[in-house]
Design a protein around this motif. Structure first.
Motif, mmCIF file in Angstrom:
data_model
loop_
_atom_site.group_PDB
_atom_site.id
_atom_site.type_symbol
_atom_site.label_atom_id
_atom_site.label_comp_id
_atom_site.label_asym_id
_atom_site.label_seq_id
_atom_site.Cartn_x
_atom_site.Cartn_y
_atom_site.Cartn_z
ATOM 1 N N GLU A 1 5.488 -2.039 -9.236
ATOM 2 C CA GLU A 1 6.908 -1.847 -8.913
ATOM 3 C C GLU A 1 7.178 -2.207 -7.455
ATOM 4 O O GLU A 1 8.204 -2.823 -7.133
ATOM 5 N N ALA A 2 6.291 -1.820 -6.567
ATOM 6 C CA ALA A 2 6.471 -2.139 -5.149
ATOM 7 C C ALA A 2 6.386 -3.638 -4.902
ATOM 8 O O ALA A 2 7.150 -4.192 -4.104
ATOM 9 N N LEU A 3 5.478 -4.305 -5.576
ATOM 10 C CA LEU A 3 5.338 -5.757 -5.406
ATOM 11 C C LEU A 3 6.603 -6.500 -5.826
ATOM 12 O O LEU A 3 6.899 -7.580 -5.300
ATOM 13 N N ALA A 4 7.359 -5.914 -6.731
ATOM 14 C CA ALA A 4 8.596 -6.552 -7.192
ATOM 15 C C ALA A 4 9.662 -6.620 -6.104
ATOM 16 O O ALA A 4 10.612 -7.402 -6.223
ATOM 17 N N VAL A 5 9.524 -5.813 -5.033
ATOM 18 C CA VAL A 5 10.498 -5.849 -3.944
ATOM 19 C C VAL A 5 9.845 -6.339 -2.650
ATOM 20 O O VAL A 5 10.334 -6.073 -1.551
ATOM 21 N N THR A 6 8.749 -7.093 -2.774
ATOM 22 C CA THR A 6 7.932 -7.499 -1.633
ATOM 23 C C THR A 6 8.015 -9.001 -1.395
ATOM 24 O O THR A 6 7.985 -9.791 -2.333
ATOM 25 N N ASP A 7 8.069 -9.379 -0.108
ATOM 26 C CA ASP A 7 8.016 -10.785 0.292
ATOM 27 C C ASP A 7 6.624 -11.207 0.745
ATOM 28 O O ASP A 7 6.218 -12.347 0.532
ATOM 29 N N ILE A 8 5.911 -10.300 1.424
ATOM 30 C CA ILE A 8 4.562 -10.593 1.920
ATOM 31 C C ILE A 8 3.641 -9.472 1.455
ATOM 32 O O ILE A 8 3.856 -8.307 1.795
ATOM 33 N N ALA A 9 2.624 -9.815 0.672
ATOM 34 C CA ALA A 9 1.638 -8.839 0.215
ATOM 35 C C ALA A 9 0.351 -9.012 1.014
ATOM 36 O O ALA A 9 -0.104 -10.140 1.232
ATOM 37 N N LEU A 10 -0.244 -7.885 1.433
ATOM 38 C CA LEU A 10 -1.418 -7.889 2.304
ATOM 39 C C LEU A 10 -2.538 -7.030 1.706
ATOM 40 O O LEU A 10 -2.977 -6.045 2.304
ATOM 41 N N PRO A 11 -3.023 -7.383 0.526
ATOM 42 C CA PRO A 11 -4.040 -6.557 -0.136
ATOM 43 C C PRO A 11 -5.429 -6.734 0.472
ATOM 44 O O PRO A 11 -5.697 -7.699 1.194
ATOM 45 N N THR A 12 -6.310 -5.794 0.147
ATOM 46 C CA THR A 12 -7.727 -5.885 0.487
ATOM 47 C C THR A 12 -8.506 -6.052 -0.815
ATOM 48 O O THR A 12 -8.318 -5.272 -1.748
ATOM 49 N N PHE A 13 -9.378 -7.052 -0.873
ATOM 50 C CA PHE A 13 -10.024 -7.389 -2.137
ATOM 51 C C PHE A 13 -10.787 -6.234 -2.786
ATOM 52 O O PHE A 13 -10.605 -5.980 -3.983
ATOM 53 N N PRO A 14 -11.645 -5.477 -2.086
ATOM 54 C CA PRO A 14 -12.350 -4.394 -2.776
ATOM 55 C C PRO A 14 -11.398 -3.380 -3.417
ATOM 56 O O PRO A 14 -11.697 -2.841 -4.494
#
Length: 306
Positions: free
Chosen positions: A183-196
């Motif tokens: 749900e949060a990704l649906a309102v996001t322009d830049i995603a900064l995840p960590t692979f693990p």
């Protein structure tokens, strides 16, 4: 139209670090605050607001004072009578850290208790940033209030950045975390995840799988992976940006958060994603050479400029 400021939403905690026998150093830190600290250091011309909720005890007053001393405001964040901040302690084995938390009744869990104040805090901002930890400390209704406010800010021009930052102990179950983060990704322009984290939460086999999955939801994705290269995904193109090896790190606390701050500062300054990731790696490398989550502003600026 969005303004020039930056706002970060989440929980700033009391941090106990630097253990030497029975002696501890107290500071203030937390994932979204660590990111704002670096972002503010590197974008001093942009007003910085930490959006949360605070208690009225001496430690909360100390937090608010510390932010103000360093040029960071709290906007209209509620100050709640009888509430207090969360607390965590860092213990180190070499440079690797582990954490012990006391946060179940932290004031920050009420950061969406006043929807109008929350909306006011993030309106007319150039950038709004939050994380999966921000989502995890809220109940379902508060989480919906937060995401609605972020969506509204985005609709009128704010850039929205989000780090999923999955911490399993904060969630009822894995499925709840997956649903909230999507749900949060649906309102996001830049995603900064960590692979693990993404591997643990979504079962991704490789950083490329993470980038491709999130790239279907978000226009710009940067997958962090410790000392391995970061993977930058934009418009269907994947590019690696090598990390910087630090031979003798002092403390890895806050490295990923500071990477995020460096990356976002660079993007706001007009650098392309690859250059932003290079600068972010330099910032993260500087942070792991100091104790605690917050490096001095000058240390961050020197690293950022290279």
């Amino acid at each position: 139209m969005a303004g020039t400021g930056v706002a970060s939403i989440g929980e700033c905690m009391l941090e106990l670090s630097g253990q030497t026998g029975p002696n501890w150093r107290m500071g203030f830190a937390g994932d979204t605050f660590n990111t704002l600290w670096a972002l503010h250091a590197l974008s001093t011309e942009r007003p910085a607001t930490y959006v949360s909720a605070f208690g009225d005890d001496p430690f909360s007053q100390g937090q608010i004072g510390f932010l103000a001393e360093n040029g960071i405001g709290i906007g209209s964040s509620p100050v709640i009578a009888g509430a207090r901040p969360g607390l965590y302690a860092i213990t180190l084995t070499g440079a690797e850290r582990s954490f012990t938390y006391w946060r179940s009744d932290a004031a920050a869990r009420q950061l969406a208790s006043d929807p109008a104040a929350l909306a006011k805090n993030i309106e007319n901002q150039a950038l709004v940033y939050f994380s999966g930890i921000t989502l995890a400390i809220l109940d379902d209704a508060a989480r919906a209030t937060l995401l609605a406010a972020v969506a509204k800010a985005r609709s009128v021009g704010s850039l929205v950045a989000f780090d999923p930052n999955y911490r399993s102990r904060l969630w009822r179950n894995r499925e709840d975390a997956q649903a909230a983060i999507v749900e949060a990704l649906a309102v996001t322009d830049i995603a900064l995840p960590t692979f693990p984290d993404e591997q643990m939460l979504f079962g991704d086999a490789t950083p490329q799988a993470t980038a491709e999955r999130l790239g279907q939801l978000v226009g710009e994705v940067v997958v962090k992976n410790g000392e391995a290269p970061a993977l930058v995904a934009q418009r269907g193109t994947l590019r690696e940006v090598p990390a910087i090896h630090v031979a003798a790190p002092a403390d890895t606390t806050g490295a990923g958060d500071s990477f995020n701050g460096g990356y976002l500062a660079a993007r706001l300054a007009g650098h392309d994603p690859l250059e932003a990731a290079r600068r972010a790696h330099r910032v993260a490398a500087a942070v792991v050479q100091v104790r605690g989550a917050l490096a001095p502003f000058e240390t961050l600026r020197t690293a950022f400029e290279g």
